[in-house]
Motif scaffolding. Structure first.
Motif, PDB file in Angstrom:
ATOM      1  N   LEU A  51       0.835  -1.213   0.000  1.00 45.02           N
ATOM      2  CA  LEU A  51       0.000   0.000   0.000  1.00 45.02           C
ATOM      3  C   LEU A  51       0.866   1.259   0.000  1.00 45.02           C
ATOM      4  O   LEU A  51       0.599   2.220  -0.738  1.00 45.02           O
ATOM      5  CB  LEU A  51      -0.921  -0.001   1.218  1.00 45.02           C
ATOM      6  CG  LEU A  51      -2.154  -0.907   1.163  1.00 45.02           C
ATOM      7  CD1 LEU A  51      -2.951  -0.788   2.454  1.00 45.02           C
ATOM      8  CD2 LEU A  51      -3.038  -0.538  -0.035  1.00 45.02           C
ATOM      9  N   LEU A  52       1.923   1.246   0.823  1.00 41.83           N
ATOM     10  CA  LEU A  52       2.817   2.407   0.870  1.00 41.83           C
ATOM     11  C   LEU A  52       3.531   2.590  -0.470  1.00 41.83           C
ATOM     12  O   LEU A  52       3.690   3.721  -0.952  1.00 41.83           O
ATOM     13  CB  LEU A  52       3.845   2.231   1.998  1.00 41.83           C
ATOM     14  CG  LEU A  52       3.298   2.286   3.430  1.00 41.83           C
ATOM     15  CD1 LEU A  52       4.397   1.961   4.432  1.00 41.83           C
ATOM     16  CD2 LEU A  52       2.715   3.674   3.716  1.00 41.83           C
ATOM     17  N   GLY A  53       3.955   1.457  -1.063  1.00 44.65           N
ATOM     18  CA  GLY A  53       4.631   1.542  -2.351  1.00 44.65           C
ATOM     19  C   GLY A  53       3.722   2.087  -3.441  1.00 44.65           C
ATOM     20  O   GLY A  53       4.115   2.990  -4.196  1.00 44.65           O
ATOM     21  N   PHE A  54       2.501   1.565  -3.502  1.00 47.05           N
ATOM     22  CA  PHE A  54       1.557   2.063  -4.500  1.00 47.05           C
ATOM     23  C   PHE A  54       1.191   3.520  -4.231  1.00 47.05           C
ATOM     24  O   PHE A  54       1.012   4.312  -5.164  1.00 47.05           O
ATOM     25  CB  PHE A  54       0.298   1.203  -4.519  1.00 47.05           C
ATOM     26  CG  PHE A  54       0.488  -0.128  -5.194  1.00 47.05           C
ATOM     27  CD1 PHE A  54       1.171  -0.219  -6.396  1.00 47.05           C
ATOM     28  CD2 PHE A  54      -0.006  -1.292  -4.617  1.00 47.05           C
ATOM     29  CE1 PHE A  54       1.355  -1.446  -7.017  1.00 47.05           C
ATOM     30  CE2 PHE A  54       0.173  -2.516  -5.226  1.00 47.05           C
ATOM     31  CZ  PHE A  54       0.864  -2.598  -6.434  1.00 47.05           C
ATOM     32  N   GLY A  55       1.096   3.875  -2.949  1.00 47.90           N
ATOM     33  CA  GLY A  55       0.808   5.266  -2.611  1.00 47.90           C
ATOM     34  C   GLY A  55       1.903   6.205  -3.092  1.00 47.90           C
ATOM     35  O   GLY A  55       1.626   7.268  -3.661  1.00 47.90           O
ATOM     36  N   ALA A  56       3.161   5.793  -2.885  1.00 47.02           N
ATOM     37  CA  ALA A  56       4.286   6.617  -3.344  1.00 47.02           C
ATOM     38  C   ALA A  56       4.304   6.722  -4.861  1.00 47.02           C
ATOM     39  O   ALA A  56       4.559   7.796  -5.427  1.00 47.02           O
ATOM     40  CB  ALA A  56       5.595   6.022  -2.834  1.00 47.02           C
ATOM     41  N   ILE A  57       4.015   5.609  -5.533  1.00 48.31           N
ATOM     42  CA  ILE A  57       3.995   5.620  -7.001  1.00 48.31           C
ATOM     43  C   ILE A  57       2.916   6.554  -7.523  1.00 48.31           C
ATOM     44  O   ILE A  57       3.145   7.372  -8.421  1.00 48.31           O
ATOM     45  CB  ILE A  57       3.798   4.186  -7.541  1.00 48.31           C
ATOM     46  CG1 ILE A  57       5.044   3.344  -7.286  1.00 48.31           C
ATOM     47  CG2 ILE A  57       3.461   4.212  -9.022  1.00 48.31           C
ATOM     48  CD1 ILE A  57       4.872   1.880  -7.622  1.00 48.31           C
ATOM     49  N   PHE A  58       1.720   6.447  -6.941  1.00 42.34           N
ATOM     50  CA  PHE A  58       0.625   7.310  -7.395  1.00 42.34           C
ATOM     51  C   PHE A  58       0.889   8.773  -7.046  1.00 42.34           C
ATOM     52  O   PHE A  58       0.499   9.673  -7.788  1.00 42.34           O
ATOM     53  CB  PHE A  58      -0.705   6.846  -6.803  1.00 42.34           C
ATOM     54  CG  PHE A  58      -1.351   5.735  -7.571  1.00 42.34           C
ATOM     55  CD1 PHE A  58      -1.937   5.972  -8.804  1.00 42.34           C
ATOM     56  CD2 PHE A  58      -1.364   4.444  -7.079  1.00 42.34           C
ATOM     57  CE1 PHE A  58      -2.533   4.950  -9.523  1.00 42.34           C
ATOM     58  CE2 PHE A  58      -1.949   3.408  -7.795  1.00 42.34           C
ATOM     59  CZ  PHE A  58      -2.540   3.668  -9.017  1.00 42.34           C
ATOM     60  N   TYR A  59       1.547   9.013  -5.922  1.00 48.91           N
ATOM     61  CA  TYR A  59       1.889  10.400  -5.572  1.00 48.91           C
ATOM     62  C   TYR A  59       2.845  10.994  -6.600  1.00 48.91           C
ATOM     63  O   TYR A  59       2.646  12.124  -7.072  1.00 48.91           O
ATOM     64  CB  TYR A  59       2.525  10.451  -4.179  1.00 48.91           C
ATOM     65  CG  TYR A  59       3.113  11.811  -3.849  1.00 48.91           C
ATOM     66  CD1 TYR A  59       2.284  12.888  -3.485  1.00 48.91           C
ATOM     67  CD2 TYR A  59       4.495  12.026  -3.931  1.00 48.91           C
ATOM     68  CE1 TYR A  59       2.837  14.132  -3.214  1.00 48.91           C
ATOM     69  CE2 TYR A  59       5.047  13.262  -3.652  1.00 48.91           C
ATOM     70  CZ  TYR A  59       4.210  14.312  -3.289  1.00 48.91           C
ATOM     71  OH  TYR A  59       4.740  15.552  -3.031  1.00 48.91           O
ATOM     72  N   MET A  60       3.895  10.226  -6.955  1.00 50.04           N
ATOM     73  CA  MET A  60       4.827  10.723  -7.965  1.00 50.04           C
ATOM     74  C   MET A  60       4.130  10.890  -9.309  1.00 50.04           C
ATOM     75  O   MET A  60       4.392  11.851 -10.038  1.00 50.04           O
ATOM     76  CB  MET A  60       6.025   9.772  -8.093  1.00 50.04           C
ATOM     77  CG  MET A  60       6.963   9.817  -6.907  1.00 50.04           C
ATOM     78  SD  MET A  60       8.484   8.875  -7.183  1.00 50.04           S
ATOM     79  CE  MET A  60       7.836   7.231  -7.392  1.00 50.04           C
ATOM     80  N   GLY A  61       3.240   9.941  -9.627  1.00 48.82           N
ATOM     81  CA  GLY A  61       2.506  10.055 -10.878  1.00 48.82           C
ATOM     82  C   GLY A  61       1.620  11.282 -10.918  1.00 48.82           C
ATOM     83  O   GLY A  61       1.577  12.007 -11.915  1.00 48.82           O
ATOM     84  N   ALA A  62       0.916  11.543  -9.803  1.00 47.63           N
ATOM     85  CA  ALA A  62       0.047  12.712  -9.733  1.00 47.63           C
ATOM     86  C   ALA A  62       0.854  14.005  -9.782  1.00 47.63           C
ATOM     87  O   ALA A  62       0.383  15.023 -10.298  1.00 47.63           O
ATOM     88  CB  ALA A  62      -0.790  12.654  -8.462  1.00 47.63           C
ATOM     89  N   SER A  63       2.077  13.976  -9.248  1.00 48.17           N
ATOM     90  CA  SER A  63       2.935  15.163  -9.281  1.00 48.17           C
ATOM     91  C   SER A  63       3.543  15.382 -10.656  1.00 48.17           C
ATOM     92  O   SER A  63       4.104  16.451 -10.930  1.00 48.17           O
ATOM     93  CB  SER A  63       4.064  15.021  -8.250  1.00 48.17           C
ATOM     94  OG  SER A  63       3.547  14.834  -6.946  1.00 48.17           O
ATOM     95  N   THR A  64       3.466  14.363 -11.513  1.00 44.85           N
ATOM     96  CA  THR A  64       4.065  14.454 -12.846  1.00 44.85           C
ATOM     97  C   THR A  64       3.027  14.822 -13.894  1.00 44.85           C
ATOM     98  O   THR A  64       3.108  15.865 -14.543  1.00 44.85           O
ATOM     99  CB  THR A  64       4.726  13.117 -13.230  1.00 44.85           C
ATOM    100  OG1 THR A  64       5.674  12.761 -12.224  1.00 44.85           O
ATOM    101  CG2 THR A  64       5.419  13.198 -14.574  1.00 44.85           C
ATOM    102  N   SER A  65       2.028  13.937 -14.063  1.00 47.05           N
ATOM    103  CA  SER A  65       1.008  14.153 -15.082  1.00 47.05           C
ATOM    104  C   SER A  65      -0.150  13.189 -14.849  1.00 47.05           C
ATOM    105  O   SER A  65       0.070  12.047 -14.425  1.00 47.05           O
ATOM    106  CB  SER A  65       1.601  13.926 -16.481  1.00 47.05           C
ATOM    107  OG  SER A  65       0.585  13.893 -17.458  1.00 47.05           O
ATOM    108  N   PRO A  66      -1.393  13.625 -15.127  1.00 51.10           N
ATOM    109  CA  PRO A  66      -2.526  12.687 -15.039  1.00 51.10           C
ATOM    110  C   PRO A  66      -2.356  11.497 -15.976  1.00 51.10           C
ATOM    111  O   PRO A  66      -2.900  10.421 -15.714  1.00 51.10           O
ATOM    112  CB  PRO A  66      -3.728  13.549 -15.450  1.00 51.10           C
ATOM    113  CG  PRO A  66      -3.309  14.953 -15.225  1.00 51.10           C
ATOM    114  CD  PRO A  66      -1.832  14.986 -15.461  1.00 51.10           C
ATOM    115  N   ILE A  67      -1.611  11.695 -17.059  1.00 50.80           N
ATOM    116  CA  ILE A  67      -1.390  10.594 -17.999  1.00 50.80           C
ATOM    117  C   ILE A  67      -0.613   9.463 -17.331  1.00 50.80           C
ATOM    118  O   ILE A  67      -0.916   8.277 -17.533  1.00 50.80           O
ATOM    119  CB  ILE A  67      -0.622  11.106 -19.241  1.00 50.80           C
ATOM    120  CG1 ILE A  67      -1.411  12.218 -19.929  1.00 50.80           C
ATOM    121  CG2 ILE A  67      -0.347   9.972 -20.220  1.00 50.80           C
ATOM    122  CD1 ILE A  67      -0.641  12.922 -21.032  1.00 50.80           C
TER     123      ILE A  67
END
Length: 828
Positions: A51-67
């Motif tokens: 969960l923490l790993g996926f959370g970090a991945i989605f956080y970086m993704g959201a900070s980069t681009s919705p794509i």
């Protein structure tokens, strides 16, 4: 119902009174360290970490681009689909104990070789990572890096980290391919056994004597068998493609957040894809050695087993009396499944990164306000690939009727229907992707031109599959003509096979040529221009066509994995001495598998040609950036540059020769060992003594690991040495870009020669194999005839062509392109 009882008890067939126990190749099953660590963690702790790993991945993704968020979400959903497929496949029956014993021996042998092989590869990867680090610490920097504050040390550590991550992910992709195949093979065997039993049930209900039924009636409900093999291959394909996409997406997002891309005084987003080149190089490095080692293993064992077993002793293929049969079956998994998983992973990674580089460069030159769509477009295309290929895989369903004879359906037709579904959905998804990401106010109709480029790529992939099928499927004239040539001897078979392979290069080259020119023209006329008004969309149009060609890659890999799984299933059926009716089903699947393997190799060669063209363009841009001057043309009229082209062509021929000779030398060791066992243990032929399977496995494993080093080292060292030497020559003769130009020539000529050589080797080898299969159906005298013996010789010659040298060549082409891109500073 007596016949059904006999089938269930496994009492049909000539050798069922013989003991059927087979030794394990290893004392305990092997699991990679990373998986052992994960399995050792408490379930709740592991769940929290995930969960923490996926959370970090989605956080970086959201900070980069919705794509990026969209891409990561699709990949995670595809992994959930793969979990479902895993449970579905593993829930299938493994069959009687003798099948399980053989499958366990194959599994242990494959896992043991995988551990040793990838252990050697990892050591070489660490050494190469150290070399890359040293080069990048002392190289020049580009103006873009200087302006963004990314110094030599940061660039060096980023490239090395990306290289190691690409190598790790490629290794995992290979392991997944092997893990699936060694568990699916016995389940396909069991499904074939059940289908044959169901056919016999229908025969008994109809009161028709079994002996009056033709072999084709045993194809009853073959769709269920195809479904098991396809879903097993689909499980591996989805994981491989998903890992390639999410790996690049996460790496891109990590660099974006860490370097503060697009913030004042930092790197521009259009320059970010260049930092991902190391990832593609790591994937190429592992794929090349995996393909070489696995190909040498599988074909050396196959050739050794066939020469002594079929030709000298006259026993059937995969006969349990042959000491090399377990090694042959192990080879299918490490050569065709593990290596192919790493191969496709590398293909997708190289194509995505090169397209991202070209998209970013074009967006920068066109002054597009938001270039993220052009950069991230390849990731979205392959995300949709996961979706449409999953639909295609699930479209193949087993027949549920019982007690009624189902209509006979060719397994190839079943697979083609799934491919057609995937193609149609891919066209729709590609059009939506281009409208979503490639629409720009500067050229409102550009997205439509790029959508047409993608359509060109999809059509090219389909035509490539059809052409290779035409030249390798025994339903068509070329293979039947090749089989007919076997009736006049071994020599005429070899001559016909070589000529068929040479001829088969024409149509694919014409198709590639039309595709490149069409896509370039569509991109050039899309309306995007640079500051001076010159159209600049041509190269990106070619990149989009490459993406279109690979937009069904997951389903293509599924068809490819179908082949070795079906081949292994047939071997298990033969070794466990199941009734002839079961072997008839697996023989049909095996012949189809030979065709699917050949078609997917043709597809891989076509995509390699387009991807290498893109990487070559990216290399020229990279050289221009480091040299601070334009680098758009290479004049082959310059003697040194022409010599570079000759060296590139020579590299292809020498590499192919070393790969084939490695198979020959290893096969000689196998032949001598099998002959020794037949002489020293005469009771083997009468089932009174057991063959020593483990000895052949050990011989092939050690020899293949030893033999893969020389051709692999040649591929890595050659472009670096050539570029460095001509750089020194250019320094003393006043031509500062001579090293870069010679390497560019080497890359161009190697790509052209490599494509033609790979097409020849793959098609000739596949045609020889299926000509033998055609004769084994009963044509031209059937098994044991003189024509069959000549066809076995042709198949033996073609084995190192189609499964060692040929597949390794298209990996070599892309690796040469990525290594020149990474090592560009060495040549300046």
């Amino acid at each position: 119902m007596m016949i059904d009882d006999d089938m269930e008890a496994g009492s049909l067939g000539p050798y069922h009174d013989r003991p059927r126990t087979f030794p394990n190749m290893r004392t305990k099953p092997y699991t990679p360290l990373i998986f052992r660590i994960l399995l050792g963690i408490n379930v709740r702790v592991l769940f929290i970490l995930l969960l923490l790993g996926f959370g970090a991945i989605f956080y970086m993704g959201a900070s980069t681009s919705p794509i990026i968020v969209f891409v990561i979400s699709i990949c995670i959903l595809s992994f959930l689909v793969s979990i479902y497929l895993t449970k579905w496949v593993l829930a299938k029956d493994e069959g009687p104990p003798e099948m399980v014993q053989i499958a366990d021996a194959i599994r242990d042998g494959a896992e043991g070789f995988f551990r040793t092989q990838y252990g050697s590869i990892s050591k070489m990867a660490m050494l190469l990572a150290l070399v890359i680090l040293c080069i990048y610490l002392f190289r020049n920097t580009t103006p873009q890096q200087e302006s963004s504050g990314v110094g030599r040390s940061t660039s060096a550590y980023i490239t090395v980290a990306a290289f190691l991550l690409g190598a790790l992910c490629s290794g995992i992709a290979g392991y997944v391919g092997m893990w699936v195949s060694v568990r699916a093979n016995v389940r396909v065997s069991s499904a074939a056994r059940r289908s044959a039993r169901e056919a016999l049930q229908v025969i008994s209900l109809l009161s028709v004597p079994a002996k009056t039924m033709t072999g084709s009636l045993f194809l009853y409900n073959t769709k269920k068998v195809v479904q098991v093999a396809t879903r097993a291959g689909g499980l591996s394909a989805i994981i491989v493609v998903g890992m390639a996409v999410i790996g690049i997406a996460v790496l891109y997002a990590t660099f974006y957040v860490w370097l503060g891309v697009d913030s004042p005084g930092s790197m521009k987003v259009t320059d970010l894809p260049l930092l991902l080149v190391g990832y593609g190089f790591g994937a190429s490095f592992v794929a090349l050695f995996a393909q070489l080692g696995g190909g040498i293993y599988t074909k050396a064992a196959d050739v050794g087993a066939d020469l002594v077993g079929k030709v000298e002793q006259g026993i059937p293929e995969d006969d349990p009396r042959n000491p090399a049969v377990i090694a042959d079956l192990v080879g299918d998994n490490v050569g065709d499944c593990a290596a192919r998983g790493a191969d496709l992973f590398e293909s997708i990674a190289a194509e995505i990164i090169s397209a991202m580089i070209l998209g970013g460069t074009m967006a920068q030159r066109c002054k597009i306000e938001d270039p993220s769509g052009f950069i991230l477009f390849p990731l979205v295309v392959h995300s949709f690939d996961l979706v449409v290929s999953s639909v295609g895989i699930f479209s193949i369903r087993g027949t549920r009727e019982s007690g009624v004879m189902a209509p006979i359906e060719d397994p190839m037709t079943i697979l083609q229907k799934g491919y057609s579904v995937t193609i149609v959905l891919a066209v729709v998804a590609f059009a939506l992707s281009t409208r979503w990401l490639l629409y720009t106010e500067q050229a409102p109709s550009a997205w439509f031109n790029f959508a047409l480029c993608g359509l060109v790529g999809i059509i090219t992939a389909y035509v490539f599959v059809w052409i290779t099928k035409y030249y390798t499927d025994y339903k068509h004239e070329p293979v039947r003509t090749l089989a007919l040539s076997s009736s006049t001897g071994h020599g005429t078979n070899i001559i016909a096979g070589v000529s068929l392979g040479l001829e088969s290069t024409a149509l694919p080259v014409l198709v590639i040529s039309v595709a490149i020119i069409s896509a370039y023209w569509l991109g050039q006329t899309c309306g995007l221009v640079d500051e001076t008004g010159n159209p600049i969309g041509g190269l990106f149009g070619t990149a989009v066509a490459t993406m279109g060609m690979l937009s069904t890659a997951a389903y293509i890999l599924t068809m490819d994995m179908f082949g070795p799984i079906a081949d292994n299933a047939g071997g298990i059926v033969e070794m466990s001495q199941q009734p002839e009716s079961v072997r008839e089903i697996t023989d049909v699947l095996d012949a189809v598998g030979n065709t699917t393997k050949a078609t997917t190799k043709g597809f891989a060669i076509g995509s390699a040609a387009l991807a290498s063209f893109l990487l070559f363009s990216a290399y020229m841009d990279e050289v221009a950036a480091f040299a601070h001057q334009p680098f758009k043309q290479v004049d082959i009229a310059v003697p040194e540059v022409f010599v570079g082209g000759l060296l590139g062509s020579m590299l292809i021929f020498v590499f192919s020769a070393w790969a084939c000779s490695a198979v020959g030398r290893t096969a000689q060791e196998v032949v001598n060992e099998v002959r020794r066992q037949f002489i020293e243990r005469p009771g083997i032929m009468d089932y009174k003594e057991k063959p020593d399977y483990g000895r052949c496995v050990a011989i092939v494993a050690s020899a293949s690991l030893r033999e893969m080093i020389k051709p692999g080292a040649l591929a890595i060292i050659s472009p670096i040495v050539v570029g460095f030497l001509f750089r020194i020559l250019g320094y003393y003769t006043g031509h500062p870009l001579l090293g870069a130009k010679v390497v560019a020539s080497l890359l161009m000529f190697a790509t052209v020669a490599g494509i033609l050589m790979a097409l020849f080797l793959n098609t000739a080898g596949g045609a020889w194999d299926n000509a033998k299969k055609y004769i084994e159906t009963g044509a031209l005298g059937g098994k044991g005839s003189d024509a069959h013996k000549a066809a076995v010789t042709g198949d033996t010659v073609g084995d190192p062509f189609k499964d060692t040298a040929g597949p390794s060549l298209h990996v070599l082409i892309k690796m040469l392109a990525t290594i020149t891109l990474v090592m560009a500073p060495v040549f300046l």
